[in-house]
Write an enzyme that holds these catalytic residues in place. Sequence first.
Site, PDB file in Angstrom:
ATOM      1  N   LYS A 221       6.366 -13.244  -9.206  1.00  0.00           N
ATOM      2  CA  LYS A 221       6.274 -11.802  -8.955  1.00  0.00           C
ATOM      3  C   LYS A 221       7.432 -11.084  -9.645  1.00  0.00           C
ATOM      4  O   LYS A 221       7.257 -10.024 -10.242  1.00  0.00           O
ATOM      5  CB  LYS A 221       6.329 -11.549  -7.444  1.00  0.00           C
ATOM      6  CG  LYS A 221       6.097 -10.096  -7.066  1.00  0.00           C
ATOM      7  CD  LYS A 221       6.292  -9.848  -5.586  1.00  0.00           C
ATOM      8  CE  LYS A 221       5.175 -10.385  -4.754  1.00  0.00           C
ATOM      9  NZ  LYS A 221       4.184  -9.368  -4.374  1.00  0.00           N
TER      10      LYS A 221
ATOM     11  N   LEU B 146       1.919  -6.937  -2.275  1.00  0.00           N
ATOM     12  CA  LEU B 146       3.228  -6.614  -1.697  1.00  0.00           C
ATOM     13  C   LEU B 146       4.223  -6.303  -2.812  1.00  0.00           C
ATOM     14  O   LEU B 146       4.254  -6.980  -3.834  1.00  0.00           O
ATOM     15  CB  LEU B 146       3.753  -7.813  -0.910  1.00  0.00           C
ATOM     16  CG  LEU B 146       3.433  -7.910   0.569  1.00  0.00           C
ATOM     17  CD1 LEU B 146       4.104  -9.158   1.145  1.00  0.00           C
ATOM     18  CD2 LEU B 146       3.904  -6.672   1.317  1.00  0.00           C
TER      19      LEU B 146
ATOM     20  N   HIS C 130      -2.279   4.302   3.508  1.00  0.00           N
ATOM     21  CA  HIS C 130      -3.004   3.223   4.187  1.00  0.00           C
ATOM     22  C   HIS C 130      -4.029   3.836   5.137  1.00  0.00           C
ATOM     23  O   HIS C 130      -3.722   4.789   5.856  1.00  0.00           O
ATOM     24  CB  HIS C 130      -2.011   2.335   4.955  1.00  0.00           C
ATOM     25  CG  HIS C 130      -2.677   1.178   5.613  1.00  0.00           C
ATOM     26  ND1 HIS C 130      -3.101   0.061   4.910  1.00  0.00           N
ATOM     27  CD2 HIS C 130      -3.046   0.977   6.903  1.00  0.00           C
ATOM     28  CE1 HIS C 130      -3.679  -0.782   5.756  1.00  0.00           C
ATOM     29  NE2 HIS C 130      -3.671  -0.244   6.968  1.00  0.00           N
TER      30      HIS C 130
HETATM   31  C1  GAR Z   1      -7.538   3.449   0.164  1.00  0.00           C
HETATM   32  O1  GAR Z   1      -8.313   3.611   1.330  1.00  0.00           O
HETATM   33  C2  GAR Z   1      -6.111   3.117   0.522  1.00  0.00           C
HETATM   34  O2  GAR Z   1      -5.675   3.782   1.682  1.00  0.00           O
HETATM   35  C3  GAR Z   1      -6.208   1.636   0.746  1.00  0.00           C
HETATM   36  O3  GAR Z   1      -7.020   1.186  -0.304  1.00  0.00           O
HETATM   37  C4  GAR Z   1      -7.990   2.192  -0.598  1.00  0.00           C
HETATM   38  C5  GAR Z   1      -8.035   2.415  -2.100  1.00  0.00           C
HETATM   39  O4  GAR Z   1      -9.107   3.245  -2.434  1.00  0.00           O
HETATM   40  N1  GAR Z   1      -4.922   1.017   0.749  1.00  0.00           N
HETATM   41  C6  GAR Z   1      -4.608  -0.020   1.537  1.00  0.00           C
HETATM   42  O5  GAR Z   1      -5.401  -0.554   2.294  1.00  0.00           O
HETATM   43  C7  GAR Z   1      -3.161  -0.489   1.454  1.00  0.00           C
HETATM   44  N2  GAR Z   1      -2.899  -1.509   2.382  1.00  0.00           N
HETATM   45  P1  GAR Z   1      -9.162   3.948  -3.863  1.00  0.00           P
HETATM   46  O6  GAR Z   1      -8.988   2.848  -4.906  1.00  0.00           O
HETATM   47  O7  GAR Z   1     -10.518   4.565  -3.937  1.00  0.00           O
HETATM   48  O8  GAR Z   1      -8.049   4.967  -3.908  1.00  0.00           O
END
Ligand code: GAR
Length: 188
Positions: free
Chosen positions: A65, A92, A109
């Site tokens: 990473k 992460l 999130h």
């Molecule tokens: C979103 O709902 C974001 O909140 C979530 O991934 C999705 C991405 O959607 N993030 C997480 O779960 C972080 N742990 P997108 O690619 O359409 O923006």
Amino acid sequence: MKNVAVFASGTGSNFQAIIDAVEQGTLQANLVLLVCDKPGAKAIERANSHNIDTFVFTPKQYESKSAFETEIVSELQKRDVDYIALAGYMRLIGPTLLQSYEGKIINIHPSLLPAFPGKDAIGQAFQAGVEKTGVTIHYVDEGMDTGPAIAQGDVVLEENETMETLTKKIQKIEHELYPKTLQKIIEQ
Ligand code: GAR
């Protein structure tokens, strides 16, 4: 104006909401880079069609990473990035990036953290039968969806709620709240 990099792994609908807010002038920032760990992700097309530089990489091709994060940091520094907005970056953040951009990395999130961190937060909340879930925007630390909250938006579940309707409601809040919150952070 502050320079912002967005990190995404997938569809990039939040990235699109950020692009739209910048183009409409409600988010006053330069979008200087998309960082993406999934070649072929739709987020990359969005960057290309708005002339935003991309750094796309395959994590498995690096020995660690810290090796790929060192490259990311160099791409960020080349463009004088002030803030990093994680928008569905499903990885992460390691010490290399955290130390270089301390207090400057923000995540969105789809739950009311600390409830339902990790993957499929909408599904986790739905399965748990909660009355209320929502969206959290927070500063990033070394944990998974941890770090101080900056803003939250609530979604109340209706009796006939489905995963589909809930997901739509959450996304609507995400797309409004993220650009608005980023603008507030940048203004400070
Ligand atoms: C979103 O709902 C974001 O909140 C979530 O991934 C999705 C991405 O959607 N993030 C997480 O779960 C972080 N742990 P997108 O690619 O359409 O923006």
